[in-house]
Design a protein around this motif. Structure first.
Motif, mmCIF file in Angstrom:
data_model
loop_
_atom_site.group_PDB
_atom_site.id
_atom_site.type_symbol
_atom_site.label_atom_id
_atom_site.label_comp_id
_atom_site.label_asym_id
_atom_site.label_seq_id
_atom_site.Cartn_x
_atom_site.Cartn_y
_atom_site.Cartn_z
ATOM 1 N N ASN A 5 48.380 28.059 -15.077
ATOM 2 C CA ASN A 5 49.343 27.784 -16.139
ATOM 3 C C ASN A 5 48.658 27.504 -17.468
ATOM 4 O OD1 ASN A 5 51.683 28.162 -14.672
ATOM 5 N ND2 ASN A 5 51.877 26.018 -14.083
ATOM 6 N N THR A 6 47.548 26.793 -17.413
ATOM 7 C CA THR A 6 46.816 26.485 -18.647
ATOM 8 C C THR A 6 46.294 27.760 -19.286
ATOM 9 O OG1 THR A 6 46.155 24.317 -17.791
ATOM 10 C CG2 THR A 6 44.888 25.204 -19.637
ATOM 11 N N ARG A 7 45.690 28.618 -18.473
ATOM 12 C CA ARG A 7 45.186 29.887 -18.998
ATOM 13 C C ARG A 7 46.327 30.745 -19.530
ATOM 14 N NH1 ARG A 7 42.071 29.865 -14.274
ATOM 15 N NH2 ARG A 7 43.438 31.459 -13.353
ATOM 16 N N ALA A 8 47.429 30.785 -18.782
ATOM 17 C CA ALA A 8 48.569 31.595 -19.196
ATOM 18 C C ALA A 8 49.168 31.086 -20.510
ATOM 19 C CB ALA A 8 49.633 31.595 -18.101
ATOM 20 N N ALA A 9 49.197 29.767 -20.696
ATOM 21 C CA ALA A 9 49.730 29.192 -21.934
ATOM 22 C C ALA A 9 48.882 29.617 -23.128
ATOM 23 C CB ALA A 9 49.776 27.669 -21.828
ATOM 24 N N VAL A 10 47.572 29.616 -22.945
ATOM 25 C CA VAL A 10 46.669 30.062 -24.024
ATOM 26 C C VAL A 10 46.894 31.543 -24.306
ATOM 27 C CG1 VAL A 10 44.268 30.393 -24.700
ATOM 28 C CG2 VAL A 10 44.952 28.298 -23.513
ATOM 29 N N PHE A 11 47.023 32.339 -23.242
ATOM 30 C CA PHE A 11 47.287 33.767 -23.421
ATOM 31 C C PHE A 11 48.574 33.982 -24.221
ATOM 32 C CE2 PHE A 11 45.092 34.574 -19.085
ATOM 33 C CZ PHE A 11 43.849 34.594 -19.702
ATOM 34 N N MET A 12 49.626 33.242 -23.864
ATOM 35 C CA MET A 12 50.914 33.408 -24.528
ATOM 36 C C MET A 12 50.854 32.978 -25.989
ATOM 37 S SD MET A 12 54.073 34.364 -24.345
ATOM 38 C CE MET A 12 54.648 34.436 -22.634
ATOM 39 N N TYR A 224 48.451 42.990 -24.374
ATOM 40 C CA TYR A 224 47.705 42.651 -23.165
ATOM 41 C C TYR A 224 47.861 41.173 -22.801
ATOM 42 C CZ TYR A 224 44.013 42.628 -19.700
ATOM 43 O OH TYR A 224 43.315 42.498 -18.531
ATOM 44 N N LEU A 225 47.768 40.297 -23.797
ATOM 45 C CA LEU A 225 47.827 38.866 -23.506
ATOM 46 C C LEU A 225 49.217 38.414 -23.053
ATOM 47 C CD1 LEU A 225 45.572 37.284 -26.281
ATOM 48 C CD2 LEU A 225 45.011 37.763 -23.894
ATOM 49 N N ILE A 226 50.262 39.005 -23.620
ATOM 50 C CA ILE A 226 51.617 38.632 -23.212
ATOM 51 C C ILE A 226 51.865 39.035 -21.756
ATOM 52 C CG2 ILE A 226 54.081 39.063 -23.554
ATOM 53 C CD1 ILE A 226 52.922 37.238 -25.647
ATOM 54 N N VAL A 227 51.487 40.266 -21.416
ATOM 55 C CA VAL A 227 51.638 40.710 -20.030
ATOM 56 C C VAL A 227 50.812 39.840 -19.100
ATOM 57 C CG1 VAL A 227 51.207 42.608 -18.411
ATOM 58 C CG2 VAL A 227 52.201 43.086 -20.651
ATOM 59 N N LEU A 228 49.589 39.549 -19.507
ATOM 60 C CA LEU A 228 48.694 38.735 -18.682
ATOM 61 C C LEU A 228 49.255 37.329 -18.499
ATOM 62 C CD1 LEU A 228 45.979 39.211 -17.283
ATOM 63 C CD2 LEU A 228 44.855 38.222 -19.283
ATOM 64 N N ALA A 229 49.836 36.772 -19.571
ATOM 65 C CA ALA A 229 50.406 35.425 -19.499
ATOM 66 C C ALA A 229 51.562 35.365 -18.508
ATOM 67 C CB ALA A 229 50.881 34.978 -20.879
ATOM 68 N N MET A 230 52.448 36.356 -18.563
ATOM 69 C CA MET A 230 53.625 36.355 -17.704
ATOM 70 C C MET A 230 53.262 36.586 -16.248
ATOM 71 S SD MET A 230 56.442 38.360 -20.036
ATOM 72 C CE MET A 230 57.754 38.023 -18.873
ATOM 73 N N ARG A 231 52.097 37.182 -16.012
ATOM 74 C CA ARG A 231 51.698 37.495 -14.646
ATOM 75 C C ARG A 231 50.649 36.527 -14.102
ATOM 76 N NH1 ARG A 231 53.024 42.526 -12.991
ATOM 77 N NH2 ARG A 231 51.081 42.883 -11.887
ATOM 78 N N PRO A 240 57.629 28.797 -23.260
ATOM 79 C CA PRO A 240 57.784 28.056 -24.525
ATOM 80 C C PRO A 240 56.653 28.281 -25.520
ATOM 81 C CG PRO A 240 58.301 26.638 -22.659
ATOM 82 C CD PRO A 240 57.725 27.898 -22.089
ATOM 83 N N PHE A 241 55.495 28.692 -25.050
ATOM 84 C CA PHE A 241 54.368 28.881 -25.955
ATOM 85 C C PHE A 241 54.517 30.128 -26.821
ATOM 86 C CE2 PHE A 241 52.774 26.036 -22.720
ATOM 87 C CZ PHE A 241 52.027 25.135 -23.445
ATOM 88 N N ARG A 242 55.522 30.966 -26.505
ATOM 89 C CA ARG A 242 55.776 32.113 -27.364
ATOM 90 C C ARG A 242 56.303 31.669 -28.733
ATOM 91 N NH1 ARG A 242 59.030 36.437 -25.510
ATOM 92 N NH2 ARG A 242 58.843 35.820 -23.333
ATOM 93 N N TYR A 243 56.779 30.421 -28.828
ATOM 94 C CA TYR A 243 57.313 29.956 -30.098
ATOM 95 C C TYR A 243 56.222 29.770 -31.152
ATOM 96 C CZ TYR A 243 61.524 29.174 -27.388
ATOM 97 O OH TYR A 243 62.618 29.354 -26.581
ATOM 98 N N GLY A 244 54.967 29.874 -30.732
ATOM 99 C CA GLY A 244 53.881 29.855 -31.708
ATOM 100 C C GLY A 244 54.002 30.991 -32.706
#
Length: 299
Positions: A5-12, A224-231, A240-244
């Motif tokens: 989740n931490t990695r995915a949040a950074v990706f997002m 790439y990062l959005i797909v990676l984050a969701m997966r 919620p981190f997409r609000y950045g």
């Protein structure tokens, strides 16, 4: 899962901000080139870059099962239409306004998942979703002097992105992110080429090539990062981190484009963000309760 989740949040967060930078370049590029030409030119380069990643992964479209192939095609078509609608909204609306409207996507995805995937949706989350859509109305203001085709294009973008995210959500985990991104970029490119043949092709100026290069680089990173984050992580934690992207759009719109939203847009954007975060928080609590109940029953 916590590390995921931490990695995915950074990706997002990074991916969403990359798209805000990409959108800034697109808005600058839109003064020289049409939406179809931009889709075709940018898409061709991005497709080649993702093609290299797919070649490295050694997994092809033909190796997937029929269900995942259909989902990839749906995702590609949805992304192509979303990109076209988004460009037409972006070229005629302030960057922050368009970005704020797009932030309603998590609410739309939750509602669509309830309607089409039979995922549970309590009255609190449903109420928050309805309030969030009211925030969108404050931005587009139907019937007002500023309401027109660009606002409709922005709303259509939300619809197409929702279909895109739903298809990603139900796709098998073993489908490589690089293949998902490649087929999506290819679909956008083909759509752009099909539309571009109906227009007069414009030779980009040197400055336009700079803007185009910026869109290629940052859309590649964002895709790439959005797909990676969701997966990689849990959607309810990561989304919620997409609000950045909204904060990035505000800063870029102000410093680069000289745009600053009016008060109603700020209020509408704030409502969308707050209700979006609350909706995802409630979804996460529900899943934790279900996991705890399952663990108790197994014991």
């Amino acid at each position: 899962m916590k590390d995921d989740n931490t990695r995915a949040a950074v990706f997002m967060l990074v991916g969403s901000s990359a798209f805000a930078v990409n959108d800034t370049f697109l808005k600058l590029l839109g003064t020289d080139l049409s939406a179809f030409q931009i889709l075709a030119m940018r898409g061709a380069i991005v497709t080649c870059l993702f093609g290299l990643l797919v070649w490295h992964s050694r997994i092809t479209f033909a190796q997937l099962n029929g269900r995942d192939r259909r989902l990839l095609l749906i995702r590609s078509a949805s992304e192509a239409l979303a990109a076209y609608f988004f460009f037409n909204a972006l070229f005629n609306m302030p960057l922050a306004n368009v970005t704020a409207i797009i932030q309603v996507v998590p609410l739309a995805v939750a509602l669509a998942a309830w309607l089409f995937l039979r995922e549970p949706l309590g009255w609190r989350r449903l109420s928050a979703i309805l309030v969030g859509f009211c925030g969108v109305l404050l931005i587009v203001r139907p019937g007002g002097a500023d309401f027109g085709a660009p606002s409709v294009f922005a709303l259509l973008t939300v619809a197409m992105v929702t279909f895109r995210d739903l298809s990603t959500r139900v796709m098998a985990k073993n489908v490589p992110s690089s293949l998902v991104a490649f087929t999506t970029a290819l679909g956008v490119t083909l759509f752009g080429l099909a539309g571009a043949v109906t227009e007069t092709w414009v030779v980009p100026s040197p400055v336009a090539w700079v803007w185009l290069s910026g869109t290629v680089i940052f859309s590649f990173i964002g895709y790439y990062l959005i797909v990676l984050a969701m997966r990689t992580g849990e959607l309810t934690f990561v989304a919620p981190f997409r609000y950045g992207a909204l904060l990035s759009a505000l800063v870029l719109g102000w410093f680069v484009l000289g745009e600053w939203p009016d008060t109603l847009t700020f209020v509408g954007g704030a409502i969308i963000v707050v209700t979006g975060v609350y909706t995802l928080y409630r979804e996460r609590r529900y899943k934790l309760r279900m996991a705890a109940a399952t663990s108790t029953n197994d014991a």
